[in-house]
Design an enzyme around this catalytic site. Structure first.
Site, PDB file in Angstrom:
ATOM      1  N   ASP A   1      31.413  50.130  74.893  1.00 15.12           N
ATOM      2  CA  ASP A   1      30.692  50.976  73.926  1.00 15.12           C
ATOM      3  C   ASP A   1      29.468  51.706  74.471  1.00 15.12           C
ATOM      4  O   ASP A   1      28.449  51.806  73.775  1.00 15.12           O
ATOM      5  CB  ASP A   1      30.263  50.138  72.715  1.00 15.12           C
ATOM      6  CG  ASP A   1      31.408  49.404  72.048  1.00 15.12           C
ATOM      7  OD1 ASP A   1      32.567  49.626  72.434  1.00 15.12           O
ATOM      8  OD2 ASP A   1      31.141  48.587  71.156  1.00 15.12           O
TER       9      ASP A   1
ATOM     10  N   LYS B   1      37.336  51.064  68.183  1.00 10.16           N
ATOM     11  CA  LYS B   1      37.239  49.834  67.408  1.00 10.16           C
ATOM     12  C   LYS B   1      36.158  49.976  66.350  1.00 10.16           C
ATOM     13  O   LYS B   1      35.269  50.830  66.454  1.00 10.16           O
ATOM     14  CB  LYS B   1      36.949  48.623  68.307  1.00 10.16           C
ATOM     15  CG  LYS B   1      35.597  48.650  69.007  1.00 10.16           C
ATOM     16  CD  LYS B   1      35.472  47.458  69.952  1.00 10.16           C
ATOM     17  CE  LYS B   1      34.119  47.393  70.649  1.00 10.16           C
ATOM     18  NZ  LYS B   1      32.994  47.117  69.760  1.00 10.16           N
TER      19      LYS B   1
ATOM     20  N   CYS C   1      28.281  43.169  70.181  1.00  7.78           N
ATOM     21  CA  CYS C   1      29.621  43.343  70.755  1.00  7.78           C
ATOM     22  C   CYS C   1      29.839  42.529  72.028  1.00  7.78           C
ATOM     23  O   CYS C   1      30.921  41.982  72.250  1.00  7.78           O
ATOM     24  CB  CYS C   1      29.878  44.818  71.016  1.00  7.78           C
ATOM     25  SG  CYS C   1      29.921  45.812  69.499  1.00  7.78           S
TER      26      CYS C   1
END
Length: 209
Positions: A30, A90, A123
């Protein structure tokens, strides 16, 4: 833990966390445009992750890339150098979504994860927990992982170490993967070590522990 019986002595051999190019997968989590202004040491984190991505290509280590809700948070930043990779979108915190699990199965179910990206307490943490539960050996690259706040970042790293992840650094990973000058790709990896790693705020914290 493995046990060997010899000369009537039972010896326990613990996993010592030695990285192997044959068993490892690089996870890039990310590192997207909308996070750029808010993540502590973002540019240095991406720079270190980019070096690991270059090394993974040299050494034949597969790479998995995710993006958190890219429609709203934008694409992966170009300086990571991951434009040729398929980014798995996601909305959950963990990287271990169905598409990623299928990719891992296609790779022959590797057992070592080298983990970079953001955010450490969200995350990165959830991905680590899922990988550990699946039997992975998780190597979190501390100078290639961050959060919006330094406090969340550092205490996340401490918490994840308690859960069984290995904390390491970019250059430590690069050197462990080649193990010395006799490796056929050593000179290529050495070029990635030419410049010192940028200070990402870890030294003062861990020196105080």
């Amino acid at each position: 833990m493995l046990f060997f019986l010899g000369f009537d002595v039972l010896v326990a051999v613990a996993n010592i966390g030695r990285l192997s190019t044959k068993d490892a997968v690089l996870f890039l989590c990310d590192m997207q445009e909308k996070f750029r202004p808010n993540i502590f040491q973002f540019n240095n984190i991406v720079s270190n992750a980019a070096r690991l991505l270059q090394a993974s290509r040299i050494l034949g280590i597969p790479t998995i890339l995710t993006e958190q809700y890219p429609k709203g948070l934008g694409p992966t930043v170009p300086e990571l150098g991951a434009g040729d990779l398929t980014a798995h979108a996601k909305t959950s915190f963990t990287m271990i979504i169905e598409e990623v699990e299928k990719e891992l199965q296609a790779l022959g179910s590797p057992k070592q994860a080298i983990l970079c990206g953001i955010e450490a307490h969200a995350c990165i943490a959830c991905t680590t927990y899922d990988l550990l539960e699946k039997g992975f050996e998780v190597h979190i690259v501390a100078d290639a992982v961050s959060s919006r706040s330094q406090t969340d970042r550092l205490f996340a790293l401490s918490r994840l170490k308690q859960s069984g992840a290995y904390l390491t650094t970019t250059e430590a990973v690069l050197l462990q993967l080649v193990e010395g000058a006799k490796h056929p790709n050593f000179k290529e990896i050495q070029k990635l070590l030419t410049h010192p790693s940028p200070d990402t705020g870890l030294l003062a914290f861990f020196s105080a522990l």
